[in-house]
Design a protein around this motif. Sequence first.
Motif, PDB file in Angstrom:
ATOM      1  N   ALA A  91     -30.549   5.018   1.776  1.00 45.64           N
ATOM      2  CA  ALA A  91     -30.654   6.032   2.828  1.00 45.64           C
ATOM      3  C   ALA A  91     -29.348   6.802   2.979  1.00 45.64           C
ATOM      4  O   ALA A  91     -29.338   8.034   3.063  1.00 45.64           O
ATOM      5  N   LEU A  92     -28.226   6.086   3.008  1.00 45.91           N
ATOM      6  CA  LEU A  92     -26.925   6.753   3.136  1.00 45.91           C
ATOM      7  C   LEU A  92     -26.605   7.575   1.896  1.00 45.91           C
ATOM      8  O   LEU A  92     -26.034   8.664   1.990  1.00 45.91           O
ATOM      9  N   ALA A  93     -26.968   7.042   0.730  1.00 45.45           N
ATOM     10  CA  ALA A  93     -26.699   7.764  -0.513  1.00 45.45           C
ATOM     11  C   ALA A  93     -27.462   9.073  -0.573  1.00 45.45           C
ATOM     12  O   ALA A  93     -27.007  10.040  -1.187  1.00 45.45           O
ATOM     13  N   CYS A  94     -28.631   9.113   0.056  1.00 44.06           N
ATOM     14  CA  CYS A  94     -29.427  10.354   0.075  1.00 44.06           C
ATOM     15  C   CYS A  94     -28.893  11.360   1.091  1.00 44.06           C
ATOM     16  O   CYS A  94     -29.330  12.514   1.099  1.00 44.06           O
ATOM     17  N   GLY A  95     -27.984  10.919   1.942  1.00 44.23           N
ATOM     18  CA  GLY A  95     -27.389  11.845   2.897  1.00 44.23           C
ATOM     19  C   GLY A  95     -27.732  11.589   4.348  1.00 44.23           C
ATOM     20  O   GLY A  95     -27.240  12.288   5.236  1.00 44.23           O
ATOM     21  N   ALA A  96     -28.597  10.602   4.627  1.00 42.56           N
ATOM     22  CA  ALA A  96     -28.880  10.260   6.022  1.00 42.56           C
ATOM     23  C   ALA A  96     -27.600   9.769   6.683  1.00 42.56           C
ATOM     24  O   ALA A  96     -26.787   9.087   6.051  1.00 42.56           O
ATOM     25  N   THR A  97     -27.417  10.104   7.946  1.00 48.66           N
ATOM     26  CA  THR A  97     -26.202   9.672   8.648  1.00 48.66           C
ATOM     27  C   THR A  97     -26.514   8.763   9.832  1.00 48.66           C
ATOM     28  O   THR A  97     -25.666   8.515  10.671  1.00 48.66           O
ATOM     29  N   GLY A  98     -27.760   8.258   9.857  1.00 47.28           N
ATOM     30  CA  GLY A  98     -28.133   7.317  10.890  1.00 47.28           C
ATOM     31  C   GLY A  98     -29.201   6.372  10.392  1.00 47.28           C
ATOM     32  O   GLY A  98     -30.027   6.742   9.549  1.00 47.28           O
ATOM     33  N   PHE A  99     -29.168   5.141  10.885  1.00 44.83           N
ATOM     34  CA  PHE A  99     -30.182   4.140  10.544  1.00 44.83           C
ATOM     35  C   PHE A  99     -30.420   3.285  11.776  1.00 44.83           C
ATOM     36  O   PHE A  99     -29.471   2.834  12.429  1.00 44.83           O
TER      37      PHE A  99
END
Length: 263
Positions: A91-99
């Motif tokens: 998720a972070l690698a794809c550019g999401a900045t929240g989980f």
Amino acid sequence: MRILLCDDHRLFIDALTASLQSRGEEVVASVVEPQDAARLAVELDVDICLMDAHFPGGDSFAAVRQILDAAGDTRVVILSADNDRDMISTALACGATGFVLKRASIEVILEVMQRVHAGELVVRAGGGPAHGSRQAGPGDPDALIEPLTAREQEVLAKLVLGQNTEVIALAMGIRTSTARTHIQNVMSKLGVHTKVGAVAFAVGNGLVPLCPPDLQDAIRAATRPQLEARPPSPQRTAVAASRVRTDRLGRRVPAQLRDRAAS
């Protein structure tokens, strides 16, 4: 915030919409397909897209990349039923900045979105409120396969700041090979396979403090997939070759002389 919700469970998304609206938030749309979210994020000028990690017939992470490439300032928070470390890394690698986990309270979900909207990188891998959650430490058996050494803790902190292996080695006064060994040991003890995974685990479990806002962009840039350099096309190469001029002896004519002759 202008919020777009995307989840394939309609009852869940309807309940989440009602809860957010009751707290004064603007939910501009809710959809059940990631492709629709990618389209509407642009059309509706969305601030935050809250997207489920798992879809039976769609790729949520491909949609994340589409949203970030096309929707300008829209930020993406991934919502998941589990806290699998590799999935968080992806998720972070794809550019999401929240989980955030689905089982988290509405207050925690809303807080994560608000902090991401403010420019933070937020991984909430536990379900309790942010202010009351138990922060795992380097020696916590629930967080680590094996405790980190002081040197490994320092390396992990530098990874969270977005530093690469060479920069870490220089800052710590050690060889690059030694820094690489420390990084491999950290990933092994955290049970992850990538440096991005180590960062996600460290932030989500409170092993190191979140980096200051001015370094958030550096971390996001470091965790986004890098596009491979494409070789020049045959057509472009042919055009470039046709522009090379030679004299009668086969010597290349400098560009400035060609321009002077043409004038």
